[in-house]
Scaffold this motif. Structure first.
Motif, PDB file in Angstrom:
ATOM      1  N   GLY A 276      -5.818  16.817  13.493  1.00 22.18           N
ATOM      2  CA  GLY A 276      -6.894  16.076  12.835  1.00 22.18           C
ATOM      3  C   GLY A 276      -6.554  14.620  12.637  1.00 22.18           C
ATOM      4  N   ILE A 277      -5.295  14.334  12.314  1.00 22.69           N
ATOM      5  CA  ILE A 277      -4.855  12.949  12.136  1.00 22.69           C
ATOM      6  C   ILE A 277      -5.085  12.150  13.406  1.00 22.69           C
ATOM      7  N   LEU A 278      -4.687  12.724  14.545  1.00 21.03           N
ATOM      8  CA  LEU A 278      -4.779  12.015  15.822  1.00 21.03           C
ATOM      9  C   LEU A 278      -6.221  11.877  16.295  1.00 21.03           C
ATOM     10  N   LYS A 279      -7.052  12.877  16.045  1.00 21.59           N
ATOM     11  CA  LYS A 279      -8.452  12.798  16.471  1.00 21.59           C
ATOM     12  C   LYS A 279      -9.172  11.646  15.767  1.00 21.59           C
TER      13      LYS A 279
ATOM     14  N   GLN B 270       0.804  -1.218   0.000  1.00 20.04           N
ATOM     15  CA  GLN B 270       0.000   0.000   0.000  1.00 20.04           C
ATOM     16  C   GLN B 270       0.842   1.275   0.000  1.00 20.04           C
ATOM     17  N   LEU B 271       1.956   1.270   0.727  1.00 22.26           N
ATOM     18  CA  LEU B 271       2.725   2.494   0.896  1.00 22.26           C
ATOM     19  C   LEU B 271       3.887   2.604  -0.080  1.00 22.26           C
ATOM     20  N   LEU B 272       4.517   1.483  -0.419  1.00 25.32           N
ATOM     21  CA  LEU B 272       5.677   1.520  -1.312  1.00 25.32           C
ATOM     22  C   LEU B 272       5.372   1.014  -2.716  1.00 25.32           C
TER      23      LEU B 272
ATOM     24  N   ARG C  57     -10.192   0.563   8.927  1.00 29.20           N
ATOM     25  CA  ARG C  57      -9.925  -0.631   8.128  1.00 29.20           C
ATOM     26  C   ARG C  57      -8.562  -1.233   8.453  1.00 29.20           C
ATOM     27  N   ASP C  58      -7.591  -0.390   8.863  1.00 26.69           N
ATOM     28  CA  ASP C  58      -6.251  -0.903   9.167  1.00 26.69           C
ATOM     29  C   ASP C  58      -5.619  -0.039  10.255  1.00 26.69           C
ATOM     30  N   ILE C  59      -5.953  -0.343  11.509  1.00 25.03           N
ATOM     31  CA  ILE C  59      -5.463   0.436  12.645  1.00 25.03           C
ATOM     32  C   ILE C  59      -3.931   0.445  12.726  1.00 25.03           C
ATOM     33  N   PRO C  60      -3.220  -0.695  12.563  1.00 26.64           N
ATOM     34  CA  PRO C  60      -1.757  -0.652  12.661  1.00 26.64           C
ATOM     35  C   PRO C  60      -1.100   0.304  11.662  1.00 26.64           C
ATOM     36  N   ILE C  61      -1.543   0.259  10.398  1.00 28.78           N
ATOM     37  CA  ILE C  61      -0.969   1.154   9.391  1.00 28.78           C
ATOM     38  C   ILE C  61      -1.326   2.603   9.709  1.00 28.78           C
ATOM     39  N   ALA C  62      -2.563   2.851  10.172  1.00 31.10           N
ATOM     40  CA  ALA C  62      -2.968   4.216  10.527  1.00 31.10           C
ATOM     41  C   ALA C  62      -2.159   4.741  11.704  1.00 31.10           C
ATOM     42  N   ALA C  63      -1.900   3.882  12.700  1.00 30.81           N
ATOM     43  CA  ALA C  63      -1.096   4.291  13.851  1.00 30.81           C
ATOM     44  C   ALA C  63       0.332   4.602  13.426  1.00 30.81           C
ATOM     45  N   PHE C  64       0.892   3.753  12.558  1.00 31.17           N
ATOM     46  CA  PHE C  64       2.241   4.003  12.058  1.00 31.17           C
ATOM     47  C   PHE C  64       2.289   5.317  11.276  1.00 31.17           C
ATOM     48  N   ALA C  65       1.275   5.562  10.454  1.00 32.66           N
ATOM     49  CA  ALA C  65       1.233   6.803   9.680  1.00 32.66           C
ATOM     50  C   ALA C  65       1.150   8.022  10.596  1.00 32.66           C
ATOM     51  N   ALA C  66       0.374   7.921  11.669  1.00 29.63           N
ATOM     52  CA  ALA C  66       0.258   9.034  12.613  1.00 29.63           C
ATOM     53  C   ALA C  66       1.603   9.349  13.257  1.00 29.63           C
ATOM     54  N   MET C  67       2.341   8.318  13.647  1.00 29.81           N
ATOM     55  CA  MET C  67       3.659   8.538  14.239  1.00 29.81           C
ATOM     56  C   MET C  67       4.631   9.132  13.224  1.00 29.81           C
ATOM     57  N   THR C  68       4.549   8.671  11.985  1.00 31.01           N
ATOM     58  CA  THR C  68       5.440   9.156  10.940  1.00 31.01           C
ATOM     59  C   THR C  68       5.210  10.637  10.656  1.00 31.01           C
TER      60      THR C  68
ATOM     61  N   LEU D 136      14.522  -0.301   1.590  1.00 31.37           N
ATOM     62  CA  LEU D 136      13.149   0.161   1.389  1.00 31.37           C
ATOM     63  C   LEU D 136      12.804   1.056   2.575  1.00 31.37           C
ATOM     64  N   VAL D 137      12.531   2.332   2.304  1.00 29.28           N
ATOM     65  CA  VAL D 137      12.392   3.320   3.376  1.00 29.28           C
ATOM     66  C   VAL D 137      10.951   3.808   3.457  1.00 29.28           C
ATOM     67  N   LEU D 138      10.411   3.854   4.676  1.00 28.53           N
ATOM     68  CA  LEU D 138       9.095   4.432   4.937  1.00 28.53           C
ATOM     69  C   LEU D 138       9.281   5.690   5.771  1.00 28.53           C
ATOM     70  N   GLY D 139       8.838   6.826   5.232  1.00 30.97           N
ATOM     71  CA  GLY D 139       8.974   8.092   5.931  1.00 30.97           C
ATOM     72  C   GLY D 139       7.849   9.036   5.547  1.00 30.97           C
ATOM     73  N   PRO D 140       7.905  10.285   6.008  1.00 28.40           N
ATOM     74  CA  PRO D 140       6.816  11.238   5.722  1.00 28.40           C
ATOM     75  C   PRO D 140       6.573  11.450   4.231  1.00 28.40           C
ATOM     76  N   GLY D 141       7.609  11.241   3.402  1.00 24.31           N
ATOM     77  CA  GLY D 141       7.452  11.482   1.973  1.00 24.31           C
ATOM     78  C   GLY D 141       6.635  10.448   1.233  1.00 24.31           C
ATOM     79  N   ASN D 142       6.592   9.215   1.728  1.00 23.36           N
ATOM     80  CA  ASN D 142       5.838   8.181   1.004  1.00 23.36           C
ATOM     81  C   ASN D 142       4.776   7.482   1.852  1.00 23.36           C
ATOM     82  N   VAL D 143       4.675   7.832   3.130  1.00 25.18           N
ATOM     83  CA  VAL D 143       3.583   7.326   3.963  1.00 25.18           C
ATOM     84  C   VAL D 143       2.461   8.363   3.939  1.00 25.18           C
ATOM     85  N   PRO D 144       1.273   8.007   3.466  1.00 22.44           N
ATOM     86  CA  PRO D 144       0.211   9.010   3.324  1.00 22.44           C
ATOM     87  C   PRO D 144      -0.337   9.479   4.664  1.00 22.44           C
ATOM     88  N   VAL D 145      -0.827  10.702   4.676  1.00 28.37           N
ATOM     89  CA  VAL D 145      -1.573  11.215   5.822  1.00 28.37           C
ATOM     90  C   VAL D 145      -2.967  10.597   5.777  1.00 28.37           C
TER      91      VAL D 145
END
Length: 290
Positions: A174-177, A26-28, A154-165, A136-145
């Motif tokens: 808004g992301i955290l709410k 999904q992200l890469l 639908r995918d809490i783990p990916i959403a939590a990772f995205a919020a931290m990123t 393979l790097v996951l960071g703010p540039g390729n992880v969507p808000v």
């Protein structure tokens, strides 16, 4: 309790071992083959010599038709000139020891570090390298808000990772709410609390951490409410009923409409556990209710 943002980033993939494949796809946009199962293995890559080498998280992912892969997942919050050589060592050692294809994934909470980590690592003669590593790097540039409530749920783990990123994003409030709301509505209290603690640690020393702390207080108040406890009891009962019916179906036992209704309407968790135990050995559905 997770104590650091470094640990929280890769712990997401320990809590949900299937999330690493979803992140690749999904992200890469990496077309990774269909996994059969994924599980944690020891992250210790130390040899007999007294030099400790330990990857942050090491996952073994077995695919249905394309063999087994080893995922070395590293959290990297700053540039470290020693890391590229260590990453190349990890991959070579993993391949030599286990005989499976190794994959390096680097998690970066800031874009500058992500760009540094994504550079190819070459060992040997510049134009004729003996070994080249492409992290393979996951960071703010390729992880969507992620701010869409349905997508978060639908995918809490990916959403939590995205919020931290995106802890430094101007729209992090808004992301955290949205994430906090999804935790209260979709997960049991134990699991929601675990993800809430991971996110708190993963936000690090940023203003977003205080925002999340305030949201967590409201989250805990919600979980303590009688309404929430009743709602979670219903969810657990529905899951218990599905488990009973799934075991009966896989064992080929005929379930009448009356028996199905009795199982699905039951709200007694202890009774559902009893029925589940009996479903494993029963020769007919009526034996569950004896």
């Amino acid at each position: 309790m997770v104590s650091s943002s470094h640990e929280a980033l890769h712990r997401i993939f320990q809590e949900d071992t299937g999330a690493v494949v979803r992140a690749l796809r999904q992200l890469l946009g990496v077309p990774f083959p269909e996994p059969d199962r994924a599980f944690l293995i020891s992250p210790d890559l130390t040899e007999i010599a007294p030099v400790e080498r330990r990857v942050d998280t090491l996952l073994q992912v077995e695919t249905k038709n394309d063999g087994t892969y080893l995922f070395a997942i590293e959290s990297q919050s700053r540039r470290d000139p020693k890391k590229p050589a260590a990453w190349a060592y990890y991959l070579s050692y993993m391949h030599a020891k286990f005989g499976h294809q190794p994959v390096l994934i680097v998690l970066c909470p800031d874009e500058s570090t992500a760009r540094w980590a994504a550079r190819p690592i070459t060992l040997g003669i510049p134009d004729y390298p003996s070994l080249t590593v492409h992290p393979l790097v996951l960071g703010p540039g390729n992880v969507p808000v992620i701010t869409d409530a349905k997508e978060v749920a639908r995918d809490i783990p990916i959403a939590a990772f995205a919020a931290m990123t995106h802890s430094r994003d101007e729209n992090v409030d808004g992301i955290l709410k949205v994430l906090a709301t999804a935790l209260t509505k979709t997960l049991p209290i134990e699991e929601a609390t675990m993800y809430a603690e991971l996110v708190a640690a993963g936000l690090g020393n940023t203003p977003a951490r205080q925002i999340w702390s305030d949201l967590m207080s409201a989250l805990l108040d919600f979980f303590r409410s009688d309404h929430a406890q009743r709602a979670f009891a219903v969810v657990r009962a529905e899951k218990g009923a599905k488990d009973v019916l799934r075991v009966l179906s896989r064992r080929g036992l005929e379930v009448t409409a009356e028996a199905r209704e009795r199982i699905q309407s039951c709200r007694d968790l202890d009774l559902l556990d009893t029925w589940l135990d009996r479903a494993v050995t029963a020769s007919r559905v009526e034996e569950l209710f004896d």
